[in-house]
Design a protein around this motif. Structure first.
Motif, PDB file in Angstrom:
ATOM      1  N   ILE A  58      -6.848 -49.201 -47.639  1.00 50.28           N
ATOM      2  CA  ILE A  58      -5.576 -48.916 -46.981  1.00 50.28           C
ATOM      3  C   ILE A  58      -5.796 -48.528 -45.523  1.00 50.28           C
ATOM      4  O   ILE A  58      -5.026 -48.906 -44.630  1.00 50.28           O
ATOM      5  CB  ILE A  58      -4.836 -47.808 -47.750  1.00 50.28           C
ATOM      6  CG1 ILE A  58      -4.382 -48.335 -49.115  1.00 50.28           C
ATOM      7  CG2 ILE A  58      -3.638 -47.294 -46.978  1.00 50.28           C
ATOM      8  CD1 ILE A  58      -3.782 -47.278 -50.027  1.00 50.28           C
ATOM      9  N   ALA A  59      -6.875 -47.785 -45.267  1.00 51.22           N
ATOM     10  CA  ALA A  59      -7.171 -47.412 -43.885  1.00 51.22           C
ATOM     11  C   ALA A  59      -7.481 -48.632 -43.031  1.00 51.22           C
ATOM     12  O   ALA A  59      -7.163 -48.667 -41.836  1.00 51.22           O
ATOM     13  CB  ALA A  59      -8.340 -46.427 -43.860  1.00 51.22           C
ATOM     14  N   ALA A  60      -8.079 -49.656 -43.630  1.00 56.25           N
ATOM     15  CA  ALA A  60      -8.445 -50.856 -42.867  1.00 56.25           C
ATOM     16  C   ALA A  60      -7.302 -51.850 -42.762  1.00 56.25           C
ATOM     17  O   ALA A  60      -7.148 -52.526 -41.726  1.00 56.25           O
ATOM     18  CB  ALA A  60      -9.661 -51.521 -43.509  1.00 56.25           C
ATOM     19  N   SER A 201     -14.000 -40.665 -41.122  1.00 53.66           N
ATOM     20  CA  SER A 201     -15.173 -41.206 -40.417  1.00 53.66           C
ATOM     21  C   SER A 201     -14.780 -41.757 -39.045  1.00 53.66           C
ATOM     22  O   SER A 201     -13.638 -42.156 -38.810  1.00 53.66           O
ATOM     23  CB  SER A 201     -15.816 -42.309 -41.268  1.00 53.66           C
ATOM     24  OG  SER A 201     -16.882 -42.902 -40.575  1.00 53.66           O
ATOM     25  N   ARG A 202     -15.736 -41.802 -38.138  1.00 56.87           N
ATOM     26  CA  ARG A 202     -15.514 -42.412 -36.828  1.00 56.87           C
ATOM     27  C   ARG A 202     -15.496 -43.924 -36.901  1.00 56.87           C
ATOM     28  O   ARG A 202     -14.918 -44.581 -36.038  1.00 56.87           O
ATOM     29  CB  ARG A 202     -16.609 -41.959 -35.853  1.00 56.87           C
ATOM     30  CG  ARG A 202     -16.607 -40.470 -35.560  1.00 56.87           C
ATOM     31  CD  ARG A 202     -17.709 -40.117 -34.577  1.00 56.87           C
ATOM     32  NE  ARG A 202     -17.707 -38.690 -34.276  1.00 56.87           N
ATOM     33  CZ  ARG A 202     -18.589 -38.111 -33.446  1.00 56.87           C
ATOM     34  NH1 ARG A 202     -19.559 -38.861 -32.866  1.00 56.87           N
ATOM     35  NH2 ARG A 202     -18.528 -36.807 -33.219  1.00 56.87           N
TER      36      ARG A 202
END
Length: 303
Positions: A58-60, A201-202
């Motif tokens: 989902i973050a991507a 995360s970065r």
């Protein structure tokens, strides 16, 4: 009275034997529940890993589109018991299946006795599977259920399916209660919470698989964990219910043994009292007879 005492003694011996059987069943139930409880904890850890994967997806690629609740055919999977000695376990679950707002179009039940309980409520099962005999069977059952759902969804095409799980879950104070859990479509509250969680995360997550295949693999793994967890929880609560019934039976047997012991003591006391009365009556009769003979002898001597 001797025959009555013998009968009470036989009953006491029978109750002692039954208590031994109940104690063995109680021990077996406690032992059987432990591996399923460990399996439930293990699959919960794997479920957390799968949810981390969904979070990364989902973050991507953004939040998953919502799926209407009314879409597709309603299917309920009911996890029952086939081993008995656990009270009205299956009947309570059958009542939970009927408690929904809409009756399911299809029911997949786990256990032949669960199928009978559903039939008693007027619900015909679409399929009936055997419950796992050990922890290894949990994975096979979950895989079999996913295959059945794939077949049903394939037959429906674009219509989709709505799937709910009905099983017995542990609640506070060592009790159990039936619960209905949504399986498909995915709970929007869960996916929304994953979308709202910030990515710590970065580096943005990346995948080697195409997005469609990656999402399908994650969803399939999530379904596996939910089915596995429901089956494990059902078996834990089944053995807990059986353990509770055996504890109740043990207390009832102990109470009955105390009653029999009291009856035997009372009967023995009654027999002792009767024997003492017989001795006293015989002694009084002998004493009276000797007194009469002594008086007769005195009368003859005077004459």
């Amino acid at each position: 009275m001797t025959q009555t005492l013998e009968r009470l003694t036989r009953r006491a011996e029978t109750m002692r034997s039954i208590r031994g059987i109940v104690r063995t069943m109680k021990t077996v139930s406690a032992i059987n529940a432990a591996p399923y409880e460990q399996a439930a904890r293990a699959i919960e850890a794997y479920r957390a890993t799968v949810l981390d994967g969904l979070h990364a997806f989902i973050a991507a690629h953004g939040a998953l589109p919502p799926v209407p609740d009314v879409a597709g055919e309603r299917i309920t999977i009911a996890f029952g018991s086939d081993h008995g000695l656990c009270g009205n376990y299956n009947e309570v679950l059958a009542g939970e299946v009927l408690r929904g707002d809409d009756a399911p179009a299809r029911v997949i039940c786990i256990g032949a006795q669960m199928e009978d309980a559903l039939a008693g409520q007027g619900i015909a099962s679409d399929a009936a599977l055997l419950p796992p005999a050990n922890v290894d069977g949990l994975g096979r059952l979950a895989g079999r259920l996913i295959t059945l759902l794939d077949d049903i969804r394939g037959a429906k095409g674009d219509a989709g399916i709505t799937v709910s799980l009905v099983f017995m879950q542990r609640v506070e104070h060592g009790r159990q209660a039936p619960v209905t859990r949504r399986l498909l479509p995915l709970d929007p509250a869960m996916t929304g919470a994953l979308a709202d969680r910030p990515w710590a995360s970065r580096s943005l997550p990346s995948f080697s698989l195409p997005p469609g295949r990656m999402l399908a693999a994650l969803v399939r793994s999530f379904l596996f964990t939910e089915l596995y967890l429901a089956a494990a929880e059902a078996l834990v609560t089944e053995n807990a219910a059986r353990l509770a019934r055996m504890q109740q039976a043990e207390r009832a047997i102990d109470d009955r043994r105390e009653e029999l012991a009291g009856e035997m003591r009372q009967l023995r006391q009654s027999e002792i009292t009767t024997e003492l009365l017989d001795v006293i009556t015989g002694f009084e009769a002998l004493k009276s007879h000797r007194t009469k003979r002594h008086d007769d002898d005195d009368s003859r001597q005077r004459s």
